[in-house]
Motif scaffolding. Structure first.
Motif, PDB file in Angstrom:
ATOM      1  N   UNK A   1      -9.427 -11.721 -12.799  1.00 40.18           N
ATOM      2  CA  UNK A   1     -10.339 -10.942 -12.873  1.00 40.18           C
ATOM      3  C   UNK A   1     -10.138 -10.738 -10.907  1.00 40.18           C
ATOM      4  N   UNK A   2      -9.823 -11.930 -10.639  1.00 44.10           N
ATOM      5  CA  UNK A   2      -9.594 -12.695  -9.220  1.00 44.10           C
ATOM      6  C   UNK A   2      -8.564 -11.599  -8.920  1.00 44.10           C
ATOM      7  N   UNK A   3      -7.576 -11.521  -9.897  1.00 39.94           N
ATOM      8  CA  UNK A   3      -6.197 -10.933  -9.463  1.00 39.94           C
ATOM      9  C   UNK A   3      -6.123  -9.401  -9.583  1.00 39.94           C
ATOM     10  N   UNK A   4      -7.119  -9.269 -10.430  1.00 38.90           N
ATOM     11  CA  UNK A   4      -7.629  -7.463 -10.308  1.00 38.90           C
ATOM     12  C   UNK A   4      -8.598  -6.927  -9.050  1.00 38.90           C
TER      13      UNK A   4
ATOM     14  N   UNK B   1     -13.881  -0.341 -15.148  1.00 40.05           N
ATOM     15  CA  UNK B   1     -13.138   0.891 -16.097  1.00 40.05           C
ATOM     16  C   UNK B   1     -11.700   0.350 -16.477  1.00 40.05           C
ATOM     17  N   UNK B   2     -11.187   0.855 -15.206  1.00 41.85           N
ATOM     18  CA  UNK B   2      -9.555   0.346 -16.045  1.00 41.85           C
ATOM     19  C   UNK B   2      -9.200  -1.083 -16.591  1.00 41.85           C
ATOM     20  N   UNK B   3     -10.318  -2.233 -16.285  1.00 40.40           N
ATOM     21  CA  UNK B   3      -9.356  -3.646 -16.156  1.00 40.40           C
ATOM     22  C   UNK B   3      -9.924  -3.423 -17.929  1.00 40.40           C
ATOM     23  N   UNK B   4     -11.739  -2.611 -18.119  1.00 37.30           N
ATOM     24  CA  UNK B   4     -11.677  -2.513 -19.423  1.00 37.30           C
ATOM     25  C   UNK B   4     -10.693  -2.142 -20.352  1.00 37.30           C
TER      26      UNK B   4
ATOM     27  N   UNK C   1      -5.895 -12.428 -22.299  1.00 37.63           N
ATOM     28  CA  UNK C   1      -5.874 -12.988 -20.627  1.00 37.63           C
ATOM     29  C   UNK C   1      -7.128 -12.418 -19.768  1.00 37.63           C
ATOM     30  N   UNK C   2      -7.576 -11.086 -20.738  1.00 41.86           N
ATOM     31  CA  UNK C   2      -7.575 -10.396 -19.816  1.00 41.86           C
ATOM     32  C   UNK C   2      -8.959 -10.604 -19.714  1.00 41.86           C
ATOM     33  N   UNK C   3     -10.074 -11.394 -20.066  1.00 37.10           N
ATOM     34  CA  UNK C   3     -11.430 -11.574 -19.833  1.00 37.10           C
ATOM     35  C   UNK C   3     -11.937 -13.799 -18.970  1.00 37.10           C
TER      36      UNK C   3
ATOM     37  N   UNK D   1     -19.237  -9.958 -12.150  1.00 34.54           N
ATOM     38  CA  UNK D   1     -19.124 -11.630 -11.380  1.00 34.54           C
ATOM     39  C   UNK D   1     -18.445 -11.782 -10.934  1.00 34.54           C
ATOM     40  N   UNK D   2     -17.445 -12.296 -10.695  1.00 31.79           N
ATOM     41  CA  UNK D   2     -16.419 -12.306 -10.436  1.00 31.79           C
ATOM     42  C   UNK D   2     -15.690 -11.315  -8.890  1.00 31.79           C
TER      43      UNK D   2
END
Length: 307
Positions: free
Chosen positions: A135-138, A174-177, A128-130, A245-246
């Motif tokens: 991305x909005x939650x992150x 970077x942390x999200x990646x 679900x990471x992509x 982008x988001x």
């Protein structure tokens, strides 16, 4: 007797005819892939290569400008800045992502209760990471009043303006990646299970400690898997787009303006498809050269059992 006579009268199919039928059947089954490759990959790539030498706004006929788009990149500070940001992201995110994936794979391949459950849980972020929702939650987690700063304040630390400071905006991405290390973790786990137990038994007999076993047996035997994950994760990192982008839109001050995002803006926001196509081919060359360097240097640190 008649049946025998009839059968004798029929000529069996020649080997060439049989092979021809097999070949036709193979092409029929491969036809969906061939059509998809030609129309969804080969044709768009050919058009993109042609557009890279033109001035094209997608509304009028392309105008041939030769190498002007490539020369323009040399004087485009936002382009050179996006290249620096992209390389910085690749160099920081890929090693950390691989280390986390390897360490968790090492832990989750030990014999313990609930290992399969934890392995599935750690793989979920990759599935679900992509997505845009994640991305909005992150992005909300790292806002000024987000959960991360709340935790910092709880332990007496001052909150950080993550997305308002060019010096810190890249680190949440970077942390999200790194958080999406599930795919490399599973591949590492499969590689760890393929290492013969006799290697570890011999090391135990010789009195080797865990550190020696890990660095002298596990890592060398796992080096082909490390090479594969390194190449695949590097390619994926170069193409990072959704997070910036988001969450940031490339800001602040172009600190997260990845090259893929810059290409997208020129193509679909500013309608400079010719310039965007030229940058796309430069990105392809960057990925190809980086992959070639990794493969070339891998001969010095990759171990294969048959060597």
């Amino acid at each position: 007797m008649k049946n025998i006579a009839v059968n004798k009268g029929k000529k069996p199919k020649s080997l060439s005819q049989f092979m021809d039928n097999e070949t036709v059947a193979g092409y029929v089954f491969a036809l969906p892939f061939i059509v998809g490759f030609l129309f969804l990959m080969a044709a768009p790539m050919a058009l993109s290569f042609y557009y890279s030498f033109t001035e094209f706004d997608m509304l009028s006929t392309p105008t041939w400008v030769g190498l002007d788009n490539y020369v323009r990149m040399m004087n485009d500070r936002r382009f050179t800045g996006s290249v620096r940001v992209t390389f910085r992201f690749v160099f920081l995110s890929v090693p950390v992502r691989l280390v986390f994936g390897l360490m968790l794979a090492y832990v989750l391949t030990r014999k313990a209760a609930g290992v399969h459950f934890y392995r599935s849980v750690y793989y979920l972020p990759t599935l679900i990471g992509g997505s845009i929702a994640v991305a909005l939650v992150w992005g909300q987690l790292f806002q000024r009043q987000g959960v991360v700063n709340v935790l910092f304040n709880a332990v007496g630390l001052e909150g950080v303006n993550w997305f308002g400071n060019p010096n810190t905006a890249l680190y949440p991405l970077i942390l999200m990646s790194v958080w999406q290390f599930g795919s490399s973790m599973l591949i590492f786990a499969a590689g760890l299970k393929d290492i013969p137990e006799t290697y570890y038994e011999a090391a135990e007999i010789d009195g080797a400690n865990k550190w020696h076993v890990f660095f002298r047996i596990t890592l060398p035997c796992l080096s082909p898997i490390i090479l594969y994950n390194l190449v695949m994760q590097t390619i994926a990192a170069f193409m990072t787009f959704t997070q910036a982008f988001i969450i940031t839109g490339g800001g602040p001050a172009n600190a997260t303006n990845f090259l893929a995002l810059y290409i997208y803006n020129h193509a679909f926001n500013w309608f400079n498809m010719g310039y965007a196509s030229a940058m796309s081919w430069v990105l392809l060359m960057m990925v190809a050269v980086s992959t070639a360097i990794i493969l070339k240097t891998s001969k010095k640190w990759t171990f294969y059992a048959n060597e």
